[in-house]
Design an enzyme around this catalytic site. Structure first.
Site, PDB file in Angstrom:
ATOM      1  N   SER A 136       1.064  -1.131  -0.363  1.00  0.00           N
ATOM      2  CA  SER A 136       0.315  -0.341   0.136  1.00  0.00           C
ATOM      3  C   SER A 136       0.856   1.321  -0.491  1.00  0.00           C
ATOM      4  O   SER A 136       2.323   1.117   0.782  1.00  0.00           O
ATOM      5  CB  SER A 136      -0.413   0.312   0.608  1.00  0.00           C
ATOM      6  N   TYR A 149      -1.838  -0.947  10.453  1.00  0.00           N
ATOM      7  CA  TYR A 149      -1.994  -1.373   8.567  1.00  0.00           C
ATOM      8  C   TYR A 149      -0.477  -0.960   8.495  1.00  0.00           C
ATOM      9  O   TYR A 149       0.107  -1.717   7.628  1.00  0.00           O
ATOM     10  CB  TYR A 149      -3.003  -0.913   8.938  1.00  0.00           C
TER      11      TYR A 149
END
Length: 244
Positions: A136, A149
């Site tokens: 990401s 995360y």
């Protein structure tokens, strides 16, 4: 992107939904034999109907022993996509041990474990291979409530480089794709506030989030011989966000 993966066997984790599911469908359509791994049986059932001939494996990748049992004898794999992840959102001061541990087990530790299983077999067979880790853009820049995360994805950047360095002599390439928000079920959690989503989108030079197809195309490119000299790298699929 028209690529031919005929004669190759691919393994995709997090195959039940979103990016993983569309990656399975694209690889299947391109001629690959696909092992689809996810923890939700119903998703595998519906995916098998869409892609007849895939090999479904139902396992929670956060469980090391169960993963070893399910995948330890999976057989020859030429292409691996480590896509499985959880996005458990908490403010930094409220992050719990349970959320931290679960996130790292699924998002990072499973990448190590599954890649070890696959790479050891590639090396024993003396064949080249390609591994793609789905990361990401929050590996590089974070947002409120994404402490855990984004930490898993930051760690994945270095894991990808370490894997590329050590597996390169065996002709195994390792790369990542780093998307911005993709409007899958997981991505919608990040952008569920309409005002925040609008402002966030406007911070992207292309004024949009990524489509699932955009990410899948980058994965396929990195799996293919079209990227034969690319390893240890990450493709940003971020609509220009990190350039602004």
């Amino acid at each position: 992107m028209q690529l031919n993966f005929s004669g190759l066997r691919a393994l995709v984790t997090g195959a039940g939904k979103g990016i993983g599911r569309d990656t399975v469908k694209a690889l299947h359509a391109s001629g690959a034999k696909v092992v689809a791994v996810t923890r939700t049986s119903a998703d595998l059932v519906s995916l098998a109907k869409e892609c007849p001939g895939i090999e479904p494996v139902c396992v929670d990748l956060g469980d090391w022993e169960a993963t070893e049992k399910a995948l330890g004898g999976i057989g020859p794999v030429d292409l691996l996509v480590n896509n499985a992840a959880v996005a458990l959102m908490q403010p930094f001061l409220e992050v719990t041990k349970e959320v931290f541990d679960r996130s790292f087990k699924v998002n990072l530790r499973s990448v190590l474990q599954v890649s070890q299983i696959v790479a050891r077999d590639m090396i024993s067979r003396g064949v080249p291979g390609s591994i793609v880790n789905v990361s990401s853009m929050v590996a590089y820049v974070t947002y409120p409530n994404l402490t855990t995360y984004s930490s898993t994805k930051g760690a994945m950047t270095m894991l990808t480089k370490a894997m590329a360095m050590e597996l390169g002599p065996h002709k195994i390439r390792v790369n990542s794709v780093n998307p911005t928000v993709v409007l899958t079920d997981m991505g919608k959690k990040v952008s569920e506030n309409p005002d925040y989503a609008k402002k966030f989108k406007e911070r992207h030079p292309l004024r949009k989030f990524a489509e699932v197809e955009d990410v899948v195309n980058s994965i396929l490119f990195l799996l293919s011989d079209s990227s034969a000299s690319t390893s240890g790298s990450g493709i940003l699929v971020d609509a220009g966000y990190l350039a602004s």
